[in-house]
Design a protein around this motif. Structure first.
Motif, mmCIF file in Angstrom:
data_model
loop_
_atom_site.group_PDB
_atom_site.id
_atom_site.type_symbol
_atom_site.label_atom_id
_atom_site.label_comp_id
_atom_site.label_asym_id
_atom_site.label_seq_id
_atom_site.Cartn_x
_atom_site.Cartn_y
_atom_site.Cartn_z
ATOM 1 N N GLY A 1 75.488 26.453 29.752
ATOM 2 C CA GLY A 1 77.094 27.429 29.898
ATOM 3 C C GLY A 1 77.258 28.701 30.684
ATOM 4 N N GLU A 2 76.075 29.168 30.469
ATOM 5 C CA GLU A 2 76.256 30.936 31.365
ATOM 6 C C GLU A 2 76.192 30.116 32.729
ATOM 7 N N GLU A 3 75.257 29.551 33.102
ATOM 8 C CA GLU A 3 74.908 29.596 34.342
ATOM 9 C C GLU A 3 76.212 28.951 35.434
ATOM 10 N N ILE A 4 77.250 27.408 34.006
ATOM 11 C CA ILE A 4 78.394 27.318 35.252
ATOM 12 C C ILE A 4 79.290 28.114 35.048
ATOM 13 N N ALA A 5 79.679 29.400 34.353
ATOM 14 C CA ALA A 5 80.256 30.793 34.585
ATOM 15 C C ALA A 5 80.528 31.032 35.372
ATOM 16 N N ALA A 6 78.796 31.816 35.724
ATOM 17 C CA ALA A 6 78.341 32.305 37.066
ATOM 18 C C ALA A 6 78.624 31.683 38.189
ATOM 19 N N MET A 7 78.817 30.409 38.190
ATOM 20 C CA MET A 7 79.073 29.513 39.601
ATOM 21 C C MET A 7 80.794 29.690 39.675
ATOM 22 N N LYS A 8 81.144 29.421 38.628
ATOM 23 C CA LYS A 8 83.221 29.472 39.198
ATOM 24 C C LYS A 8 82.819 30.809 39.721
ATOM 25 N N ARG A 9 82.600 32.249 38.864
ATOM 26 C CA ARG A 9 82.606 33.596 39.329
ATOM 27 C C ARG A 9 82.165 33.354 41.409
ATOM 28 N N HIS A 10 80.813 33.060 41.380
ATOM 29 C CA HIS A 10 79.979 32.631 42.602
ATOM 30 C C HIS A 10 81.458 31.810 43.767
ATOM 31 N N VAL A 11 82.396 31.043 43.138
ATOM 32 C CA VAL A 11 83.201 29.730 44.154
ATOM 33 C C VAL A 11 84.211 30.993 44.051
ATOM 34 N N ASP A 12 84.709 31.902 43.102
ATOM 35 C CA ASP A 12 86.058 32.702 43.723
ATOM 36 C C ASP A 12 85.496 33.670 44.784
ATOM 37 N N TYR A 13 84.101 33.694 44.937
ATOM 38 C CA TYR A 13 83.402 35.110 45.383
ATOM 39 C C TYR A 13 83.976 33.971 47.024
ATOM 40 N N TRP A 14 83.323 32.784 47.194
ATOM 41 C CA TRP A 14 82.887 32.920 48.122
ATOM 42 C C TRP A 14 84.403 32.082 49.195
ATOM 43 N N HIS A 15 85.246 31.982 48.454
ATOM 44 C CA HIS A 15 86.655 31.653 48.667
ATOM 45 C C HIS A 15 87.520 32.756 49.185
ATOM 46 N N ARG A 16 87.187 33.910 48.688
ATOM 47 C CA ARG A 16 87.991 35.308 48.655
ATOM 48 C C ARG A 16 86.962 34.722 50.582
ATOM 49 N N HIS A 17 85.788 34.992 50.553
ATOM 50 C CA HIS A 17 84.941 34.738 51.856
ATOM 51 C C HIS A 17 85.845 34.405 53.021
ATOM 52 N N ALA A 18 85.898 33.149 52.412
ATOM 53 C CA ALA A 18 86.531 31.355 53.230
ATOM 54 C C ALA A 18 88.122 32.570 54.451
ATOM 55 N N LEU A 19 88.945 33.163 53.220
ATOM 56 C CA LEU A 19 89.672 33.427 53.503
ATOM 57 C C LEU A 19 89.826 34.242 54.125
ATOM 58 N N ALA A 20 89.403 35.930 53.801
ATOM 59 C CA ALA A 20 89.231 36.368 55.143
ATOM 60 C C ALA A 20 88.149 36.404 56.500
#
Length: 102
Positions: free
Chosen positions: A21-40
């Motif tokens: 559960g902790e890893e999956i929650a961290a992966m969601k933050r990871h995905v959000d981070y990379w979405h922001r860099h893709a948009l940028a």
């Protein structure tokens, strides 16, 4: 500008199939981070690659230099999570890009 291939290595070969559960929650933050860099515009392509019983993550980025690529890796919430993930950051001396889709 320079291009880099970034390989995100998981804490064990069977990840994500046995993610906690902790890893999956961290992966969601990871995905959000990379979405922001893709948009940028710095992240060209990002995603998981399945290999054997597990997977690794990959990104191709366009940034100023090796230090900027390393800063992207270091800034990823999955690294800050302390859960055992790590990046390889490899320079791509040249690339061929397809033209933008119309």
């Amino acid at each position: 500008m320079a291009y880099f291939f970034m390989r995100l290595l998981p804490p064990r070969p069977t990840f994500p199939h046995d993610g906690t559960g902790e890893e999956i929650a961290a992966m969601k933050r990871h995905v959000d981070y990379w979405h922001r860099h893709a948009l940028a515009g710095s992240a060209i392509v990002v995603g998981p690659v399945f290999e054997g019983e597990g997977a690794f993550g990959m990104a191709v980025v366009e940034v100023e230099d090796q230090a900027a690529a390393q800063a992207l890796a270091d800034g990823d919430p999955i690294i800050a999570s302390g859960l055992g993930f790590r990046f390889d950051v490899l320079q791509m001396p040249s690339i061929i890009l397809r033209p933008p889709a119309v």
